[in-house]
Motif scaffolding. Structure first.
Motif, short mmCIF file in Angstrom:
data_model
loop_
_atom_site.label_atom_id
_atom_site.label_comp_id
_atom_site.label_asym_id
_atom_site.label_seq_id
_atom_site.Cartn_x
_atom_site.Cartn_y
_atom_site.Cartn_z
N LEU A 1 0.97 -1.40 -0.16
CA LEU A 1 -0.14 -0.17 -0.06
C LEU A 1 0.91 1.31 0.12
O LEU A 1 0.60 2.24 -0.85
CB LEU A 1 -1.12 -0.06 1.33
N GLN B 1 2.45 9.18 -6.09
CA GLN B 1 2.79 10.59 -5.91
C GLN B 1 3.90 11.08 -6.82
O GLN B 1 3.91 12.16 -7.20
CB GLN B 1 2.96 10.77 -4.34
N LYS C 1 2.74 1.42 -3.36
CA LYS C 1 1.78 2.05 -4.40
C LYS C 1 1.45 3.50 -4.28
O LYS C 1 1.59 4.14 -5.35
CB LYS C 1 0.70 1.11 -4.44
N ARG C 2 1.30 3.85 -3.08
CA ARG C 2 0.88 5.35 -2.92
C ARG C 2 2.04 6.25 -2.99
O ARG C 2 2.03 7.09 -3.84
CB ARG C 2 0.61 5.42 -1.26
#
Length: 67
Positions: free
Chosen positions: A54, A62, A57-58
């Protein structure tokens, strides 16, 4: 240098480190006592992998937005 107080720095460091310390302690303990804690080890590793994915991927999302 910075205007951050030592108390604020200490609090932020503790809040940031405590979850990883708890995770590492559980995994280390469960590896030593593998026969007794197989299910908890699998759950902890799966949860750790999920959190990693998570955040990865975040971070990727960005980075592509800033380009």
């Amino acid at each position: 240098m910075t205007n951050m107080t030592f108390a604020d720095f200490l609090l932020a460091t503790l809040v940031g480190k405590i979850p990883s310390m708890v995770f590492e302690t559980f995994v280390g303990h469960d590896l030593v006592y593998f026969g007794e804690n197989k299910l908890r080890l699998v759950i902890a590793l799966a949860a750790g992998a999920l959190v990693f994915l998570l955040f990865w991927k975040r971070g990727k999302g960005q980075a592509s937005q800033s380009e």
